[in-house]
Design a protein around this motif. Structure first.
Motif, mmCIF file in Angstrom:
data_model
loop_
_atom_site.group_PDB
_atom_site.id
_atom_site.type_symbol
_atom_site.label_atom_id
_atom_site.label_comp_id
_atom_site.label_asym_id
_atom_site.label_seq_id
_atom_site.Cartn_x
_atom_site.Cartn_y
_atom_site.Cartn_z
ATOM 1 N N ARG A 162 14.663 20.456 -5.865
ATOM 2 C CA ARG A 162 16.135 20.971 -6.374
ATOM 3 C C ARG A 162 16.014 22.413 -6.468
ATOM 4 O O ARG A 162 16.523 23.407 -6.231
ATOM 5 C CB ARG A 162 16.360 20.155 -7.467
ATOM 6 N N LYS A 165 20.074 13.240 -14.779
ATOM 7 C CA LYS A 165 19.250 12.180 -13.571
ATOM 8 C C LYS A 165 18.934 11.093 -14.342
ATOM 9 O O LYS A 165 18.710 10.896 -15.351
ATOM 10 C CB LYS A 165 17.991 13.057 -13.379
ATOM 11 N N VAL A 183 9.131 13.826 -13.081
ATOM 12 C CA VAL A 183 10.159 14.108 -11.844
ATOM 13 C C VAL A 183 9.733 15.538 -11.475
ATOM 14 O O VAL A 183 10.584 16.191 -10.811
ATOM 15 C CB VAL A 183 11.598 14.092 -12.425
ATOM 16 N N TRP A 207 10.735 15.825 -7.674
ATOM 17 C CA TRP A 207 12.084 16.247 -7.478
ATOM 18 C C TRP A 207 12.747 17.454 -7.915
ATOM 19 O O TRP A 207 13.206 18.226 -7.118
ATOM 20 C CB TRP A 207 12.912 15.148 -8.257
ATOM 21 N N GLU A 264 21.614 19.191 -13.919
ATOM 22 C CA GLU A 264 21.325 17.937 -12.760
ATOM 23 C C GLU A 264 20.216 17.172 -13.479
ATOM 24 O O GLU A 264 20.182 15.813 -13.474
ATOM 25 C CB GLU A 264 20.842 18.523 -11.674
ATOM 26 N N LEU A 265 19.116 17.721 -14.158
ATOM 27 C CA LEU A 265 17.921 17.246 -14.713
ATOM 28 C C LEU A 265 18.604 16.167 -15.943
ATOM 29 O O LEU A 265 18.017 15.172 -15.962
ATOM 30 C CB LEU A 265 17.056 18.085 -15.256
#
Length: 199
Positions: A79, A199, A72, A75, A195-196
């Motif tokens: 972020r 996810k 990821v 992404w 957030e990770l």
């Protein structure tokens, strides 16, 4: 009516050592021979049912959740750009302008049905501080940003403008002000980690 089957024994030719098995497709409800089995496209409802019956972690093909790795990084870099460039201080006035460099990666892992995540980045940020009406530009390098270092991040802060032209005392003050962003940068990186994880 039973399905038609055909079995061949191993050939005497060198190299062919296994049996080969071939099976006709069978019959429909009316008893008609339907020939070889053809692939069937799932309907929307069937696809949703399959998704709901999975373990909830990982891809549909990995319903058992044995092991899966998902990169990821793209992404994550996006972020980080969003979160870190929001960091600023009005008093003293200093802002993060952009990410100059971001090297590293971020991954998700599914191990026996449980999700884990991690990242490891070296990040260089560009900042601007206003000192006595003069804008001084510089960089902050975060040497290693990872889940294990979020509470003890190391920063390298320096001014990059012409010191002789602007004055050493202005550069010294600008660097001092830029260092005040450290706590907010740590908060932004911790928010990124949350957030990770989600996810």
């Amino acid at each position: 009516m039973e399905d038609e089957r055909m079995e061949t024994k191993p050939s005497d030719e060198k190299g062919e050592l296994s049996y080969h098995y071939w099976k006709r497709g069978g019959h429909n409800q009316e008893g008609d021979d339907v020939g070889l089995v053809q692939p069937k496209k799932l309907t929307h409802d069937e696809a949703n049912l399959l998704h709901q019956s999975s373990s909830g972690s990982g891809s549909l093909w990995n319903a058992a959740g044995t092991f899966e790795e998902v990169c990821v990084t793209k992404w994550a870099k996006g972020r980080l750009e969003d979160l870190l460039t929001q960091v600023q201080s009005k008093d003293p006035h200093v802002t993060i302008e952009r990410i100059k460099e971001c090297n590293g990666d971020a991954n998700l892992w599914i191990v026996r049905g449980k999700k884990k995540c991690g990242f490891d980045f070296e990040i260089t940020l560009e900042w601007t501080a206003n000192v006595q009406g003069e804008d001084i530009n510089g960089t902050i390098k975060i040497l290693e940003a990872s889940p294990d270092t979020l509470d003890e991040l190391e920063f390298e802060v320096k001014a990059i403008d012409n010191e002789r032209k602007q004055g050493k005392h202005l550069h010294t003050e600008a660097v001092k002000r830029a260092r005040t962003l450290a706590t907010k940068l740590e908060e932004a990186l911790n928010a990124f980690y949350v957030e990770l994880q989600n996810k």
